[in-house]
Design a protein around this motif. Sequence first.
Motif, PDB file in Angstrom:
ATOM      1  N   TYR B  33       0.831  -1.191  -0.035  1.00 18.45           N
ATOM      2  CA  TYR B  33       0.035  -0.148  -0.173  1.00 18.45           C
ATOM      3  C   TYR B  33       0.759   1.289  -0.011  1.00 18.45           C
ATOM      4  N   TYR B  35       0.387   5.479   1.241  1.00 19.31           N
ATOM      5  CA  TYR B  35      -0.560   6.174   2.028  1.00 19.31           C
ATOM      6  C   TYR B  35       0.115   7.670   1.748  1.00 19.31           C
ATOM      7  N   PRO B  43      -3.334   9.066   8.023  1.00 23.13           N
ATOM      8  CA  PRO B  43      -2.894   8.618   6.683  1.00 23.13           C
ATOM      9  C   PRO B  43      -3.996   8.573   5.854  1.00 23.13           C
ATOM     10  N   LEU B  90       3.775   7.051   2.984  1.00 24.45           N
ATOM     11  CA  LEU B  90       3.883   6.095   3.976  1.00 24.45           C
ATOM     12  C   LEU B  90       3.670   4.713   3.033  1.00 24.45           C
ATOM     13  N   GLU B 102      -2.280  -8.268  10.405  1.00 21.20           N
ATOM     14  CA  GLU B 102      -1.547  -6.935  10.829  1.00 21.20           C
ATOM     15  C   GLU B 102      -0.774  -6.067   9.601  1.00 21.20           C
ATOM     16  N   ALA B 103      -0.898  -4.882   9.563  1.00 21.42           N
ATOM     17  CA  ALA B 103      -0.145  -4.192   8.406  1.00 21.42           C
ATOM     18  C   ALA B 103       1.049  -3.823   9.014  1.00 21.42           C
ATOM     19  N   PHE B 105       4.287  -0.934   8.487  1.00 24.69           N
ATOM     20  CA  PHE B 105       4.602   0.219   7.967  1.00 24.69           C
ATOM     21  C   PHE B 105       5.807   0.466   7.903  1.00 24.69           C
ATOM     22  N   GLY B 106       6.309   1.338   6.851  1.00 22.91           N
ATOM     23  CA  GLY B 106       7.657   1.709   6.906  1.00 22.91           C
ATOM     24  C   GLY B 106       7.777   3.198   7.551  1.00 22.91           C
ATOM     25  N   GLN B 107       8.857   3.747   7.845  1.00 21.40           N
ATOM     26  CA  GLN B 107       8.911   5.139   8.559  1.00 21.40           C
ATOM     27  C   GLN B 107       8.734   6.380   7.501  1.00 21.40           C
TER      28      GLN B 107
END
Lengths: 114, 114
Positions: B33, B35, B43, B90, B102-103, B105-107
């Motif tokens: 994904y 965002y 987001p 993101l 669960e997803a 996420f990167g920073q």
Amino acid sequence: DAKTTQPPSMDCAEGRAANLPCNHSTISGNEYVYWYRQIHSQGPQYIIHGLKNNETNEMASLIITEDRKSSTLILPHATLRDTAVYYCIAISGRSGGGADGLTFGKGTHLIIQP
Amino acid sequence: DTEVTQTPKHLVMGMTNKKSLKCEQHMGHRAMYWYKQKAKKPPELMFVYSYEKLSINESVPSRFSPECPNSSLLNLHLHALQPEDSALYLCARTGAPLPNTEAFFGQGTRLTVV
């Protein structure tokens, strides 16, 4: 996916339990309740999720009311590092298990006070 | 390794520039994904790739062009952006269809368009 409503902000003293409420009165039977948090300028972090039963993991506990119209995220011993925006999200997969993405609301800004 | 790595961390670009944001992970994925997050806002979903195929485009302007060359990599190509496109971008992945997963996420990449 059901709309969720959260208070915009909350304070909690360090070392105490932080209880974050979420209202999802239109939730349907196949929608899960998810909690994510976002510490300033970082990517969101998964905390916990549940469908009907209460859930607990190393980070938090999730209490879902019997009618599923609301839930509470509990951080048992809040620390300063728990200061973040907490998002409550209700989500169901579309038919066929498609990958839909998470829809974030405004969340609750939790501030842990020393 | 649940890590999602986004590069660069910061990017400043002019309105006539072409640049790309990169997202990499090595867990395999069911979906990836993009965002966009403006300051003090939650987001917002832009694109979803399911099994490396674009499955959702949330009416994103064509100056944003996603690409998923393989199961580890997701790119976002940027061209002729406007100052209002300045935001935190993101990337996230899930290993199974939502819900009940669960997803990660990167920073994020903090983009400034000048």
